[in-house]
Scaffold this active site. Structure first.
Site, PDB file in Angstrom:
ATOM      1  N   ASP A   1      -3.505   4.557  -1.407  1.00 49.72           N
ATOM      2  CA  ASP A   1      -4.216   5.026  -0.346  1.00 49.72           C
ATOM      3  C   ASP A   1      -4.264   6.614  -0.603  1.00 49.72           C
ATOM      4  O   ASP A   1      -4.937   7.223  -1.298  1.00 49.72           O
ATOM      5  CB  ASP A   1      -3.739   4.731   0.977  1.00 49.72           C
ATOM      6  CG  ASP A   1      -4.288   5.103   2.262  1.00 49.72           C
ATOM      7  OD1 ASP A   1      -5.423   6.127   2.071  1.00 49.72           O
ATOM      8  OD2 ASP A   1      -4.010   4.897   3.416  1.00 49.72           O
TER       9      ASP A   1
ATOM     10  N   LYS B   1     -11.246   5.426   1.938  1.00 45.93           N
ATOM     11  CA  LYS B   1     -11.657   6.195   3.201  1.00 45.93           C
ATOM     12  C   LYS B   1     -12.204   7.221   2.719  1.00 45.93           C
ATOM     13  O   LYS B   1     -11.873   8.238   2.034  1.00 45.93           O
ATOM     14  CB  LYS B   1     -10.105   6.605   3.618  1.00 45.93           C
ATOM     15  CG  LYS B   1      -9.181   5.570   4.158  1.00 45.93           C
ATOM     16  CD  LYS B   1      -7.926   6.029   4.470  1.00 45.93           C
ATOM     17  CE  LYS B   1      -6.871   5.163   5.017  1.00 45.93           C
ATOM     18  NZ  LYS B   1      -5.587   5.748   5.343  1.00 45.93           N
TER      19      LYS B   1
ATOM     20  N   GLY C   1      -8.401   2.570   7.340  1.00 45.79           N
ATOM     21  CA  GLY C   1      -8.872   2.954   8.573  1.00 45.79           C
ATOM     22  C   GLY C   1      -8.295   4.316   8.865  1.00 45.79           C
ATOM     23  O   GLY C   1      -7.063   4.290   8.452  1.00 45.79           O
TER      24      GLY C   1
ATOM     25  N   GLU D   1       0.737  -1.058  -0.014  1.00 43.41           N
ATOM     26  CA  GLU D   1      -0.195  -0.108  -0.194  1.00 43.41           C
ATOM     27  C   GLU D   1       0.949   1.100  -0.035  1.00 43.41           C
ATOM     28  O   GLU D   1       1.866   1.234   0.767  1.00 43.41           O
ATOM     29  CB  GLU D   1      -0.873  -0.037   1.270  1.00 43.41           C
ATOM     30  CG  GLU D   1      -1.893   0.965   1.477  1.00 43.41           C
ATOM     31  CD  GLU D   1      -2.727   0.907   2.728  1.00 43.41           C
ATOM     32  OE1 GLU D   1      -2.729  -0.173   3.300  1.00 43.41           O
ATOM     33  OE2 GLU D   1      -3.528   1.940   3.061  1.00 43.41           O
TER      34      GLU D   1
HETATM   35  O1  OSB Z   1      -2.288   4.746   5.931  1.00 43.12           O
HETATM   36  O2  OSB Z   1      -3.775   3.264   6.461  1.00 43.12           O
HETATM   37  C1  OSB Z   1      -3.425   4.162   6.569  1.00 43.12           C
HETATM   38  C2  OSB Z   1      -4.019   5.000  10.331  1.00 43.12           C
HETATM   39  C3  OSB Z   1      -3.701   6.253  10.425  1.00 43.12           C
HETATM   40  C4  OSB Z   1      -3.298   6.996   9.145  1.00 43.12           C
HETATM   41  C5  OSB Z   1      -3.313   6.234   8.024  1.00 43.12           C
HETATM   42  C6  OSB Z   1      -3.357   4.755   7.943  1.00 43.12           C
HETATM   43  C7  OSB Z   1      -3.749   4.265   9.334  1.00 43.12           C
HETATM   44  C8  OSB Z   1      -3.867   2.772   9.389  1.00 43.12           C
HETATM   45  C9  OSB Z   1      -4.636   2.360  10.645  1.00 43.12           C
HETATM   46  O3  OSB Z   1      -3.112   2.272   8.765  1.00 43.12           O
HETATM   47  C10 OSB Z   1      -5.785   1.949  10.270  1.00 43.12           C
HETATM   48  C11 OSB Z   1      -6.750   1.559  11.402  1.00 43.12           C
HETATM   49  O4  OSB Z   1      -6.545   0.709  12.052  1.00 43.12           O
HETATM   50  O5  OSB Z   1      -7.688   2.584  11.804  1.00 43.12           O
HETATM   51 MG    MG Z   2      -2.645   3.502   4.116  1.00 40.25          MG
END
Ligand code: OSB
Ligand code: MG
Length: 373
Positions: A243, A267, A295, A218
């Site tokens: 992402d 997201k 998340g 990712e």
């Molecule tokens: O890149 O997916 C991400 C958390 C904060 C900011 C970016 C990310 C994340 C996570 C955690 O990977 C996902 C979660 O468990 O909420």
């Molecule tokens: Mg991510």
């Protein structure tokens, strides 16, 4: 459905801070708590909740809690307050003059979806076009102090039922970590998230992950760099998932066309809310690109929104939508979100997001509050 328009009569903003059950470390650094804006909107005494996923710092995205507060107060609220909408899907377009600031926009738009679903007396998933009443949960494991601790964390999450393990990587915590996990947990669904910690010059290094049969990598490269992701994908076998890069449906279309990703993380905060998330989901489906729900360390309120969105048909991979107790104890909602031993989460089935918000806990976590009419 009912012909009564949605009219947002009041918006309440609260800045909340909750301690995390356990620290979370990414290539951006280590955090011990989560500060975020809770948006509550009202029409005729009915309410809707939205959680803004902006953070205290502009590391994941350029937005912060301070910018989101400013944008909602000065720009989003004047556009949406008192204006009749036939459906919450009209709200994102109504905010078109405001460029960017998707997390600020999404928090209000998602609150409107919750309110509208409650008014119709249906679970949000129904309004969004969901086709499932349970979703599959994966888990995102941060960078640990040692590889032994990483192995231990994976063991704990696997025992809790999680169906897919994602680990955060960065230079110095990548190939060796993956090799160790593959050695200990042969064959488990495993993926990595770099949060843009590499550059195209690292292509050969990232290619060293190919033998480990990862589900995906990712966001290996910079957040605004579609071109290098396309070039990297030609040089590595591991599928790239974007992402940070995909802030809009347009950008996603471009990325797909250019071969910059084979999988997409959705997201709603990143793309401006539920309507844009559904559009991104549909775009990916047309191109046979699987999606999964990301998340942002949400409280139970944002988490419930994510669960409802995850019921759409093309969410075919387990998401980063895990149990409340991994993050906050107690969560702001009661009952909390639980993951069952088979790694699934039941979609709350009351009207709207279907969770009960414990106002005493919200009050206790509130640092700042304002009301807009
Ligand atoms: O890149 O997916 C991400 C958390 C904060 C900011 C970016 C990310 C994340 C996570 C955690 O990977 C996902 C979660 O468990 O909420
Ligand atoms: Mg991510």
């Amino acid at each position: 459905m009912s012909g009564t328009p949605l009219v947002i009569e009041r918006i309440e903003l609260r800045l909340l801070r909750l301690p995390l059950v356990r620290f979370f470390e990414t290539s951006f650094g280590r955090v011990h708590d989560r500060a975020f804006i809770l948006v509550t909107i009202e029409q005729d005494g009915a309410i809707g909740y939205g959680e803004c996923v902006a953070d205290s710092n502009p590391f994941y995205s350029s937005e912060t809690n301070v910018t989101a507060w400013h944008i909602i107060r000065e720009f989003v609220a004047p556009v949406v307050l008192g204006r009749p909408f036939a459906h919450p899907r009209e709200i994102f377009g109504a905010m078109h003059a405001i460029r960017g600031h998707n997390m600020a926009k999404a928090a209000v738009e998602m609150a409107a979806w919750d309110l509208f679903a409650r008014q119709q007396g249906v679970p949000l998933r129904e309004l969004l076009g969901g086709v499932r009443t349970t979703i599959e949960s994966g888990v995102s494991i941060g960078i640990q102090d040692t590889l032994d601790e990483l192995v231990e964390r994976v063991r704990i999450e696997r025992a809790d039922g999680y169906r897919r393990i994602k680990i955060k990587i960065k230079p110095g915590w990548d190939v060796e970590a993956v090799a160790r996990l593959r050695n200990e947990f042969d064959g488990i669904p495993l993926m990595v998230d770099a949060n843009a910690a590499y550059s195209i010059r690292d292509a050969a290094h990232l290619g060293a992950l190919d033998p480990f049969d990862l589900m995906m990598i990712e966001q290996p490269l910079d957040y605004d760099d579609i071109g290098d992701h396309a070039r990297l994908q030609q040089r590595i076998r591991t599928p790239i998932c974007l992402d940070e890069s995909l802030h809009s449906v347009h950008l996603a279309e471009d990325a797909i066309q250019r071969g910059a990703c084979r999988i997409i993380n959705i997201k709603p905060g990143r793309v401006g809310g539920h309507a844009q998330s559904v559009a991104l989901h549909d775009l990916a489906a047309r191109h046979d690109i699987p999606v999964w729900h990301g998340g942002m360390l949400e409280s139970g309120i944002g988490r419930a929104h994510n669960i409802h969105l995850s019921t759409l048909p093309n969410f075919s991979l387990p998401g980063d939508v895990a149990a409340s107790r991994r993050y906050f104890s107690p969560d702001l909602i009661d009952p909390e979100i639980i993951v069952r031993p088979d790694g699934t989460i039941a979609v709350p089935d009351g009207p709207g997001i279907g969770v009960h918000v414990v106002t005493d806990r919200v009050d206790a976590a509130t640092l700042e509050r304002t009301e807009l009419r």
